[in-house]
Design a protein around this motif. Structure first.
Motif, short mmCIF file in Angstrom:
data_model
loop_
_atom_site.label_atom_id
_atom_site.label_comp_id
_atom_site.label_asym_id
_atom_site.label_seq_id
_atom_site.Cartn_x
_atom_site.Cartn_y
_atom_site.Cartn_z
N TYR A 1 121.40 39.04 96.24
CA TYR A 1 120.54 38.40 95.21
C TYR A 1 121.11 37.03 94.94
O TYR A 1 122.24 36.96 94.44
CB TYR A 1 120.26 39.21 94.18
CG TYR A 1 119.50 38.73 93.02
CD1 TYR A 1 118.17 38.15 93.03
CD2 TYR A 1 120.23 38.25 91.92
CE1 TYR A 1 117.53 37.40 92.08
CE2 TYR A 1 119.73 37.32 91.01
CZ TYR A 1 118.35 37.16 91.03
OH TYR A 1 117.62 36.40 90.11
N ARG A 2 120.41 36.21 94.92
CA ARG A 2 121.03 34.79 94.39
C ARG A 2 120.00 33.89 93.43
O ARG A 2 118.67 34.14 93.79
CB ARG A 2 121.56 33.85 95.46
CG ARG A 2 122.24 32.63 95.08
CD ARG A 2 122.49 32.02 96.34
NE ARG A 2 123.80 32.57 96.81
CZ ARG A 2 124.22 32.11 98.09
NH1 ARG A 2 123.36 31.15 98.70
NH2 ARG A 2 125.19 32.80 98.63
N ASN A 3 120.30 33.64 92.47
CA ASN A 3 119.57 32.81 91.48
C ASN A 3 120.06 31.34 91.34
O ASN A 3 121.24 31.05 91.39
CB ASN A 3 119.48 33.31 89.97
CG ASN A 3 118.71 32.23 89.06
OD1 ASN A 3 119.40 31.44 88.51
ND2 ASN A 3 117.49 32.78 88.84
N ILE A 4 119.12 30.37 91.67
CA ILE A 4 119.69 29.10 91.64
C ILE A 4 118.88 28.10 90.63
O ILE A 4 117.58 28.12 90.64
CB ILE A 4 119.43 28.22 93.16
CG1 ILE A 4 120.43 29.16 94.06
CG2 ILE A 4 119.60 27.03 92.92
CD1 ILE A 4 120.10 28.70 95.45
N GLU A 5 119.51 27.51 89.83
CA GLU A 5 118.89 26.63 88.75
C GLU A 5 119.36 25.21 89.02
O GLU A 5 120.51 25.13 89.21
CB GLU A 5 119.45 27.12 87.27
CG GLU A 5 119.03 28.48 86.86
CD GLU A 5 119.38 28.91 85.80
OE1 GLU A 5 120.07 28.18 84.87
OE2 GLU A 5 119.32 30.08 85.24
N TRP B 1 124.45 28.34 90.17
CA TRP B 1 123.78 29.50 90.77
C TRP B 1 124.77 30.77 90.73
O TRP B 1 126.05 30.69 90.53
CB TRP B 1 123.76 29.17 92.44
CG TRP B 1 124.66 29.48 93.52
CD1 TRP B 1 125.65 30.45 93.39
CD2 TRP B 1 124.73 29.03 94.75
NE1 TRP B 1 126.27 30.34 94.60
CE2 TRP B 1 125.94 29.39 95.39
CE3 TRP B 1 124.17 27.97 95.27
CZ2 TRP B 1 126.29 28.84 96.63
CZ3 TRP B 1 124.40 27.47 96.42
CH2 TRP B 1 125.57 27.83 97.04
N TYR C 1 112.09 21.58 87.63
CA TYR C 1 112.41 22.41 88.74
C TYR C 1 112.23 23.57 88.35
O TYR C 1 112.79 24.21 87.23
CB TYR C 1 113.72 22.21 89.26
CG TYR C 1 114.17 20.56 89.56
CD1 TYR C 1 113.91 20.48 90.99
CD2 TYR C 1 114.85 19.60 88.89
CE1 TYR C 1 114.03 19.24 91.60
CE2 TYR C 1 115.13 18.39 89.43
CZ TYR C 1 114.60 18.12 90.78
OH TYR C 1 114.99 16.93 91.23
N GLU C 2 111.60 24.54 89.52
CA GLU C 2 111.70 25.74 88.97
C GLU C 2 112.98 26.72 89.54
O GLU C 2 113.40 26.27 90.34
CB GLU C 2 110.61 26.47 89.83
CG GLU C 2 109.15 26.12 89.14
CD GLU C 2 108.67 26.56 87.91
OE1 GLU C 2 109.01 27.72 87.46
OE2 GLU C 2 108.07 25.73 87.35
N ASP C 3 113.35 27.59 88.38
CA ASP C 3 114.41 28.56 89.22
C ASP C 3 113.98 29.10 90.54
O ASP C 3 112.96 29.43 90.66
CB ASP C 3 114.87 29.69 88.27
CG ASP C 3 115.39 28.97 86.85
OD1 ASP C 3 115.72 27.83 86.89
OD2 ASP C 3 115.59 29.80 86.16
N PHE C 4 115.10 29.21 91.28
CA PHE C 4 114.72 29.80 92.81
C PHE C 4 115.51 31.31 92.86
O PHE C 4 116.69 30.98 92.46
CB PHE C 4 115.22 29.01 93.80
CG PHE C 4 115.02 29.37 95.24
CD1 PHE C 4 114.03 29.36 95.93
CD2 PHE C 4 116.24 29.81 95.82
CE1 PHE C 4 113.64 29.88 97.02
CE2 PHE C 4 115.96 30.30 97.20
CZ PHE C 4 114.77 30.28 97.75
N ASN C 5 114.77 32.20 93.03
CA ASN C 5 115.33 33.47 93.13
C ASN C 5 115.42 33.90 94.75
O ASN C 5 114.06 33.88 95.52
CB ASN C 5 114.59 34.36 92.15
CG ASN C 5 114.84 34.20 91.09
OD1 ASN C 5 115.88 34.38 90.35
ND2 ASN C 5 113.97 33.95 90.06
N GLU C 6 116.58 34.34 95.24
CA GLU C 6 116.48 34.68 96.73
C GLU C 6 116.98 36.15 96.74
O GLU C 6 118.21 36.36 96.44
CB GLU C 6 117.51 33.83 97.43
CG GLU C 6 117.99 34.23 98.94
CD GLU C 6 118.96 33.30 99.43
OE1 GLU C 6 119.23 33.39 100.41
OE2 GLU C 6 119.98 32.65 98.65
#
Length: 83
Positions: free
Chosen positions: A56-60, A36, A69-74
């Motif tokens: 903002y955070r991107n989790i792979e 992330w 799994y899809e990337d998760f953007n928060e």
């Protein structure tokens, strides 16, 4: 890791700019990988004993089970008032 800069650019209070990064791997039945990264800003408001933040955070994530799994953007906005 998380690193940032705290500076008084406005009369409201200090402003904090930061970035963060995490990479993790776990070996076991399913070999898991997690990564992330993100960035954010915090504005301290001294007269109200308050902080406002936007991040903002991107989790792979991935593993060897074949699951896609899809990337998760928060994106998060919040406030904290100290009493």
């Amino acid at each position: 890791f998380k690193a940032g800069l705290r500076q008084r650019w406005t009369p409201l209070g200090h402003t904090v700019l930061y970035g963060e990064y995490l990479q993790s791997e776990a070996d076991g039945v399913a070999q898991n990988e997690l990564e992330w990264y993100g960035a954010g800003i915090v504005q301290e408001i001294d007269n109200a004993a308050m902080s406002l933040w936007l991040k903002y955070r991107n989790i792979e994530a991935s593993d060897n089970t074949g699951v896609n799994y899809e990337d998760f953007n928060e994106v998060t906005f919040g406030a904290l008032i100290n009493f």
